[in-house]
Design a protein around this motif. Structure first.
Motif, PDB file in Angstrom:
ATOM      1  N   LEU A  82       0.831  -1.205   0.000  1.00 26.95           N
ATOM      2  CA  LEU A  82       0.000   0.000   0.000  1.00 26.95           C
ATOM      3  C   LEU A  82       0.863   1.253   0.000  1.00 26.95           C
ATOM      4  N   ARG A  83       1.948   1.254   0.757  1.00 31.12           N
ATOM      5  CA  ARG A  83       2.866   2.400   0.772  1.00 31.12           C
ATOM      6  C   ARG A  83       3.487   2.634  -0.600  1.00 31.12           C
ATOM      7  N   LEU A  84       3.862   1.548  -1.267  1.00 29.95           N
ATOM      8  CA  LEU A  84       4.431   1.687  -2.613  1.00 29.95           C
ATOM      9  C   LEU A  84       3.428   2.306  -3.569  1.00 29.95           C
ATOM     10  N   CYS A  85       2.178   1.874  -3.467  1.00 34.31           N
ATOM     11  CA  CYS A  85       1.131   2.396  -4.348  1.00 34.31           C
ATOM     12  C   CYS A  85       0.805   3.847  -4.029  1.00 34.31           C
ATOM     13  N   ALA A  86       0.955   4.238  -2.777  1.00 35.22           N
ATOM     14  CA  ALA A  86       0.660   5.609  -2.371  1.00 35.22           C
ATOM     15  C   ALA A  86       1.814   6.551  -2.685  1.00 35.22           C
ATOM     16  N   GLY A  87       3.015   5.995  -2.842  1.00 35.97           N
ATOM     17  CA  GLY A  87       4.194   6.819  -3.069  1.00 35.97           C
ATOM     18  C   GLY A  87       4.380   7.266  -4.503  1.00 35.97           C
ATOM     19  N   ALA A  88       3.542   6.813  -5.403  1.00 35.14           N
ATOM     20  CA  ALA A  88       3.676   7.175  -6.817  1.00 35.14           C
ATOM     21  C   ALA A  88       2.283   7.367  -7.412  1.00 35.14           C
ATOM     22  N   ALA A  89       2.232   8.017  -8.570  1.00 30.94           N
ATOM     23  CA  ALA A  89       0.945   8.213  -9.245  1.00 30.94           C
ATOM     24  C   ALA A  89       0.308   6.869  -9.547  1.00 30.94           C
ATOM     25  N   ALA A  90       1.088   5.931 -10.037  1.00 27.10           N
ATOM     26  CA  ALA A  90       0.625   4.569 -10.308  1.00 27.10           C
ATOM     27  C   ALA A  90       1.854   3.689 -10.474  1.00 27.10           C
ATOM     28  N   VAL A  91       1.750   2.465 -10.013  1.00 30.40           N
ATOM     29  CA  VAL A  91       2.826   1.491 -10.179  1.00 30.40           C
ATOM     30  C   VAL A  91       2.230   0.223 -10.775  1.00 30.40           C
ATOM     31  N   THR A  92       3.043  -0.529 -11.461  1.00 25.88           N
ATOM     32  CA  THR A  92       2.561  -1.779 -12.017  1.00 25.88           C
ATOM     33  C   THR A  92       2.664  -2.886 -10.971  1.00 25.88           C
ATOM     34  N   VAL A  93       1.916  -3.940 -11.196  1.00 30.57           N
ATOM     35  CA  VAL A  93       1.984  -5.105 -10.316  1.00 30.57           C
ATOM     36  C   VAL A  93       3.415  -5.637 -10.300  1.00 30.57           C
ATOM     37  N   ALA A  94       4.067  -5.653 -11.458  1.00 29.04           N
ATOM     38  CA  ALA A  94       5.445  -6.141 -11.553  1.00 29.04           C
ATOM     39  C   ALA A  94       6.398  -5.293 -10.716  1.00 29.04           C
ATOM     40  N   GLU A  95       6.197  -3.971 -10.711  1.00 26.97           N
ATOM     41  CA  GLU A  95       7.050  -3.094  -9.905  1.00 26.97           C
ATOM     42  C   GLU A  95       6.872  -3.365  -8.421  1.00 26.97           C
ATOM     43  N   VAL A  96       5.638  -3.552  -7.994  1.00 26.66           N
ATOM     44  CA  VAL A  96       5.384  -3.854  -6.588  1.00 26.66           C
ATOM     45  C   VAL A  96       6.072  -5.157  -6.204  1.00 26.66           C
ATOM     46  N   ALA A  97       5.967  -6.167  -7.063  1.00 27.17           N
ATOM     47  CA  ALA A  97       6.611  -7.453  -6.803  1.00 27.17           C
ATOM     48  C   ALA A  97       8.128  -7.287  -6.696  1.00 27.17           C
ATOM     49  N   GLY A  98       8.691  -6.490  -7.574  1.00 32.18           N
ATOM     50  CA  GLY A  98      10.136  -6.253  -7.550  1.00 32.18           C
ATOM     51  C   GLY A  98      10.586  -5.556  -6.283  1.00 32.18           C
ATOM     52  N   HIS A  99       9.860  -4.538  -5.870  1.00 33.30           N
ATOM     53  CA  HIS A  99      10.225  -3.800  -4.663  1.00 33.30           C
ATOM     54  C   HIS A  99      10.065  -4.651  -3.402  1.00 33.30           C
ATOM     55  N   LEU A 100       9.023  -5.453  -3.357  1.00 39.15           N
ATOM     56  CA  LEU A 100       8.787  -6.294  -2.185  1.00 39.15           C
ATOM     57  C   LEU A 100       9.627  -7.562  -2.199  1.00 39.15           C
ATOM     58  N   ARG A 101      10.219  -7.868  -3.358  1.00 39.48           N
ATOM     59  CA  ARG A 101      11.002  -9.097  -3.526  1.00 39.48           C
ATOM     60  C   ARG A 101      10.176 -10.337  -3.193  1.00 39.48           C
ATOM     61  N   LEU A 102       8.963 -10.326  -3.728  1.00 36.19           N
ATOM     62  CA  LEU A 102       8.049 -11.452  -3.571  1.00 36.19           C
ATOM     63  C   LEU A 102       7.615 -11.915  -4.951  1.00 36.19           C
ATOM     64  N   PRO A 103       7.255 -13.184  -5.088  1.00 34.10           N
ATOM     65  CA  PRO A 103       6.749 -13.654  -6.381  1.00 34.10           C
ATOM     66  C   PRO A 103       5.503 -12.871  -6.799  1.00 34.10           C
ATOM     67  N   ALA A 104       5.352 -12.685  -8.094  1.00 31.08           N
ATOM     68  CA  ALA A 104       4.234 -11.900  -8.617  1.00 31.08           C
ATOM     69  C   ALA A 104       2.891 -12.455  -8.177  1.00 31.08           C
ATOM     70  N   VAL A 105       2.749 -13.777  -8.118  1.00 32.60           N
ATOM     71  CA  VAL A 105       1.464 -14.358  -7.731  1.00 32.60           C
ATOM     72  C   VAL A 105       1.111 -13.983  -6.286  1.00 32.60           C
TER      73      VAL A 105
END
Length: 130
Positions: free
Chosen positions: A59-82
């Motif tokens: 949620l913090r990642l999504c709030a910190g930018a205008a919009a982020v992709t699901v892939a970007e969130v996965a990359g930042h969290l270092r978790l599998p996309a699923v």
């Protein structure tokens, strides 16, 4: 006997290591279908129920930018996309984020007719190198 530091469940820099699926409560399928290129935006609504720390980080990642992709969130969290798709679908169900499907030039899918010639050229180039 091995020291606690040598076990596969503890890492000096990260602390206790957990399996990725524990972040999603063991679920492997999101409640809402998401594409890796879907754009996620925080709504400013806070979930009424307590969610896990991974939900909070997403949620913090999504709030910190205008919009982020699901892939970007996965990359930042270092978790599998699923796993991230499950977390984001939870946040969607609580109204904390909105998701917009990706848009591709020409209105087609990711591989519209005009893109196929480019993909064929790339494939041909790769074949020549291998």
């Amino acid at each position: 006997m091995r020291a606690a530091r040598d076990t596969p469940w503890v890492d000096d820099s990260a602390g206790r290591v957990m399996r990725p699926y524990t972040a999603s409560g063991g679920r492997t399928r999101p409640g809402i279908a998401l594409d890796l290129l879907s754009l996620v935006t925080a709504t400013g609504v806070r979930p009424r129920v307590p969610l896990g720390p991974e939900h909070t980080l997403a949620l913090r990642l999504c709030a910190g930018a205008a919009a982020v992709t699901v892939a970007e969130v996965a990359g930042h969290l270092r978790l599998p996309a699923v796993v991230v798709k499950v977390l984001l679908s939870d946040l969607m169900e609580h109204g904390a984020v909105t998701v917009r499907a990706p848009r591709f030039p020409g209105g087609g899918g990711p591989f519209a007719a005009e893109d196929q010639s480019l993909l064929r050229a790339v494939l041909d180039g790769l074949r020549k190198r291998l």
